[in-house]
Design a protein around this motif. Structure first.
Motif, mmCIF file in Angstrom:
data_model
loop_
_atom_site.group_PDB
_atom_site.id
_atom_site.type_symbol
_atom_site.label_atom_id
_atom_site.label_comp_id
_atom_site.label_asym_id
_atom_site.label_seq_id
_atom_site.Cartn_x
_atom_site.Cartn_y
_atom_site.Cartn_z
ATOM 1 N N GLY A 96 21.962 -7.430 -11.884
ATOM 2 C CA GLY A 96 20.968 -6.365 -11.997
ATOM 3 C C GLY A 96 21.073 -5.626 -13.319
ATOM 4 N N ARG A 97 22.300 -5.332 -13.730
ATOM 5 C CA ARG A 97 22.487 -4.669 -15.026
ATOM 6 C C ARG A 97 22.023 -5.562 -16.163
ATOM 7 N NH1 ARG A 97 27.368 -3.143 -12.453
ATOM 8 N NH2 ARG A 97 28.497 -4.825 -13.506
ATOM 9 N N ALA A 98 22.375 -6.841 -16.072
ATOM 10 C CA ALA A 98 21.956 -7.778 -17.121
ATOM 11 C C ALA A 98 20.441 -7.897 -17.173
ATOM 12 C CB ALA A 98 22.590 -9.151 -16.876
ATOM 13 N N LEU A 99 19.790 -7.904 -16.003
ATOM 14 C CA LEU A 99 18.325 -8.002 -15.971
ATOM 15 C C LEU A 99 17.695 -6.813 -16.680
ATOM 16 C CD1 LEU A 99 15.778 -9.439 -15.027
ATOM 17 C CD2 LEU A 99 16.026 -8.288 -12.819
ATOM 18 N N ASP A 100 18.156 -5.601 -16.376
ATOM 19 C CA ASP A 100 17.596 -4.415 -17.024
ATOM 20 C C ASP A 100 17.800 -4.457 -18.539
ATOM 21 O OD1 ASP A 100 16.581 -3.083 -14.771
ATOM 22 O OD2 ASP A 100 18.544 -2.267 -14.274
ATOM 23 N N GLU A 101 19.017 -4.787 -18.952
ATOM 24 C CA GLU A 101 19.315 -4.813 -20.385
ATOM 25 C C GLU A 101 18.479 -5.869 -21.105
ATOM 26 O OE1 GLU A 101 23.464 -5.597 -20.345
ATOM 27 O OE2 GLU A 101 24.016 -3.566 -19.668
ATOM 28 N N ARG A 102 18.311 -7.028 -20.481
ATOM 29 C CA ARG A 102 17.633 -8.126 -21.171
ATOM 30 C C ARG A 102 16.118 -7.970 -21.160
ATOM 31 N NH1 ARG A 102 21.818 -13.088 -19.506
ATOM 32 N NH2 ARG A 102 23.654 -11.899 -20.216
ATOM 33 N N ILE A 103 15.573 -7.309 -20.143
ATOM 34 C CA ILE A 103 14.132 -7.022 -20.194
ATOM 35 C C ILE A 103 13.839 -6.093 -21.368
ATOM 36 C CG2 ILE A 103 12.199 -5.896 -19.051
ATOM 37 C CD1 ILE A 103 13.316 -6.812 -16.385
ATOM 38 N N ASP A 104 14.665 -5.059 -21.526
ATOM 39 C CA ASP A 104 14.454 -4.135 -22.645
ATOM 40 C C ASP A 104 14.622 -4.858 -23.984
ATOM 41 O OD1 ASP A 104 13.933 -2.021 -20.944
ATOM 42 O OD2 ASP A 104 15.987 -1.250 -20.990
ATOM 43 N N ARG A 105 15.619 -5.718 -24.070
ATOM 44 C CA ARG A 105 15.840 -6.460 -25.305
ATOM 45 C C ARG A 105 14.705 -7.450 -25.560
ATOM 46 N NH1 ARG A 105 17.099 -6.528 -30.345
ATOM 47 N NH2 ARG A 105 18.419 -8.249 -31.053
ATOM 48 N N LEU A 106 14.213 -8.059 -24.497
ATOM 49 C CA LEU A 106 13.087 -8.980 -24.616
ATOM 50 C C LEU A 106 11.879 -8.278 -25.220
ATOM 51 C CD1 LEU A 106 11.980 -11.852 -23.855
ATOM 52 C CD2 LEU A 106 11.339 -10.863 -21.649
ATOM 53 N N ALA B 70 11.865 -5.583 -26.997
ATOM 54 C CA ALA B 70 12.172 -5.187 -28.377
ATOM 55 C C ALA B 70 12.027 -6.363 -29.333
ATOM 56 C CB ALA B 70 13.587 -4.612 -28.446
ATOM 57 N N LEU B 71 12.466 -7.546 -28.923
ATOM 58 C CA LEU B 71 12.352 -8.721 -29.787
ATOM 59 C C LEU B 71 10.893 -9.130 -29.969
ATOM 60 C CD1 LEU B 71 15.397 -10.836 -28.562
ATOM 61 C CD2 LEU B 71 15.083 -9.821 -30.839
ATOM 62 N N TRP B 72 10.117 -9.055 -28.904
ATOM 63 C CA TRP B 72 8.683 -9.347 -29.052
ATOM 64 C C TRP B 72 8.056 -8.425 -30.099
ATOM 65 C CZ3 TRP B 72 7.460 -9.312 -23.104
ATOM 66 C CH2 TRP B 72 7.771 -10.567 -22.560
ATOM 67 N N ALA B 73 8.392 -7.143 -30.022
ATOM 68 C CA ALA B 73 7.838 -6.184 -30.980
ATOM 69 C C ALA B 73 8.325 -6.470 -32.394
ATOM 70 C CB ALA B 73 8.210 -4.761 -30.553
ATOM 71 N N GLU B 74 9.610 -6.766 -32.506
ATOM 72 C CA GLU B 74 10.204 -7.033 -33.818
ATOM 73 C C GLU B 74 9.594 -8.275 -34.464
ATOM 74 O OE1 GLU B 74 14.594 -8.344 -35.542
ATOM 75 O OE2 GLU B 74 14.454 -7.229 -33.651
ATOM 76 N N TRP B 75 9.287 -9.278 -33.638
ATOM 77 C CA TRP B 75 8.770 -10.541 -34.151
ATOM 78 C C TRP B 75 7.249 -10.605 -34.158
ATOM 79 C CZ3 TRP B 75 12.512 -13.975 -30.756
ATOM 80 C CH2 TRP B 75 13.813 -13.834 -31.246
ATOM 81 N N GLY B 76 6.600 -9.494 -33.832
ATOM 82 C CA GLY B 76 5.144 -9.461 -33.865
ATOM 83 C C GLY B 76 4.490 -10.361 -32.850
ATOM 84 N N ALA B 77 5.110 -10.463 -31.667
ATOM 85 C CA ALA B 77 4.611 -11.383 -30.642
ATOM 86 C C ALA B 77 3.448 -10.825 -29.846
ATOM 87 C CB ALA B 77 5.747 -11.749 -29.682
ATOM 88 N N GLY B 78 3.125 -9.570 -30.055
ATOM 89 C CA GLY B 78 2.062 -8.963 -29.265
ATOM 90 C C GLY B 78 2.593 -8.496 -27.920
ATOM 91 N N ARG B 79 1.709 -7.947 -27.128
ATOM 92 C CA ARG B 79 2.107 -7.383 -25.840
ATOM 93 C C ARG B 79 1.931 -8.426 -24.743
ATOM 94 N NH1 ARG B 79 -0.294 -4.475 -21.648
ATOM 95 N NH2 ARG B 79 1.119 -3.013 -20.624
ATOM 96 N N ALA C 140 12.925 -14.906 -25.540
ATOM 97 C CA ALA C 140 11.954 -14.207 -26.384
ATOM 98 C C ALA C 140 11.200 -15.184 -27.277
ATOM 99 C CB ALA C 140 12.666 -13.146 -27.226
ATOM 100 N N GLN C 141 11.926 -16.117 -27.877
ATOM 101 C CA GLN C 141 11.277 -17.098 -28.758
ATOM 102 C C GLN C 141 10.354 -18.025 -27.971
ATOM 103 O OE1 GLN C 141 13.592 -20.364 -30.543
ATOM 104 N NE2 GLN C 141 12.813 -19.675 -32.546
ATOM 105 N N GLU C 142 10.834 -18.519 -26.822
ATOM 106 C CA GLU C 142 10.028 -19.429 -26.003
ATOM 107 C C GLU C 142 8.746 -18.769 -25.525
ATOM 108 O OE1 GLU C 142 13.879 -21.829 -24.131
ATOM 109 O OE2 GLU C 142 12.816 -20.317 -22.960
ATOM 110 N N THR C 143 8.872 -17.547 -25.018
ATOM 111 C CA THR C 143 7.697 -16.875 -24.463
ATOM 112 C C THR C 143 6.736 -16.412 -25.550
ATOM 113 O OG1 THR C 143 9.035 -14.848 -24.295
ATOM 114 C CG2 THR C 143 8.782 -16.175 -22.301
#
Length: 266
Positions: free
Chosen positions: A125-135, A137-146, A85-88
């Protein structure tokens, strides 16, 4: 809108020198391509092949270009999502909003097992789904834009493409794709499936959606080769420039020849 054209660059073997990747990415913009797609690996099948870091390469390309879209593959199940999330987020700022993220399940078990990670496909597959959603959420939380998210999936299997329907684009892959371009009817069936799944996702309504396909074209006939796919729904063609097509020398030549004249699609 017009069909867009990107160059697809491995980060392994002859392409495993970050300086070469950056040079090719800069050349892609100079010669009129719309995007640069980068792989993500830690290891590769041949243990003697060098492997370079896609985030570093993408960052250098972003800093040296102004227009080209950067399509960054991320094997998310083996990565810490907060680091991704931070890198992207930083890369998206550096590029002026030109980043697309392609989170995938990963193709090499050794990239998990050699580092003490679970290589089970269901777990990944489960980890991918969970981490995309978390990714997201972190972008939104950190104001990274869409930042657009494309997801992959091996057709005719469905799980990956169901996942893709939740986000901004689908980049399906097919058996024997490096040996011949995907048959048009297979691609059209994939588009129909993803569109059907997308209609079941209320948040996808009225948002642009991308269909992405890798293949190989000849400069003289590239427009004719890609036009039928555009009519079937394709929005991005990725010219696959790997070691199987002649290596860095061929990639440099093909990039210099440029994409075809823009194909208009409804």
């Amino acid at each position: 809108m017009g069909l867009k054209y990107a160059v697809g660059l491995p980060t392994v073997g002859e392409f495993g020198d970050v300086r070469r990747i950056v040079e090719l990415g800069i050349a892609a913009e100079r010669h009129g391509w719309d995007g640069v797609h980068l792989w993500d690996h830690l290891l590769y099948h041949d243990p003697d092949w060098p492997v370079t870091n896609a985030v570093v390469a993408a960052s250098a390309i972003a800093a040296a270009t102004e227009r080209v879209q950067i399509i960054l593959t991320v094997v998310l199940p083996r990565r810490q999502v907060q680091d991704v999330a931070q890198e992207t987020a930083a890369l998206n700022v550096l590029s002026g909003g030109r980043l697309t993220v392609l989170p995938i399940i990963g193709s090499l078990d050794r990239e998990f097992t050699d580092f003490g990670l679970d290589a089970d496909l269901r777990a990944r597959g489960r980890a991918l789904d969970e981490r995309i959603d978390r990714l997201s959420a972190l972008w939104a939380e950190w104001g990274a834009g869409r930042i657009p998210i494309w997801c992959g999936g091996l057709w005719p299997h469905r799980p990956g493409l169901r996942r893709a329907a939740r986000f901004d684009g689908a980049m399906p892959i097919y058996e024997n794709q490096r040996e011949r371009n995907v048959p048009l009817d297979e691609f059209a069936a994939t588009v129909a499936f993803v569109r059907g799944e997308s209609e079941r996702q209320p948040r996808r309504v009225n948002r642009p959606y991308d269909f992405v396909l890798e293949g190989a074209t000849d400069p003289a006939t590239a427009a004719e080769q890609t036009a039928p796919y555009a009519e079937a729904g394709l929005t991005w063609w990725i010219e696959a420039l790997g070691y199987w097509r002649g290596g860095v020398a061929f990639a440099s030549e093909r990039i210099s020849q440029g994409p075809p004249a823009r194909t208009q699609v409804a």
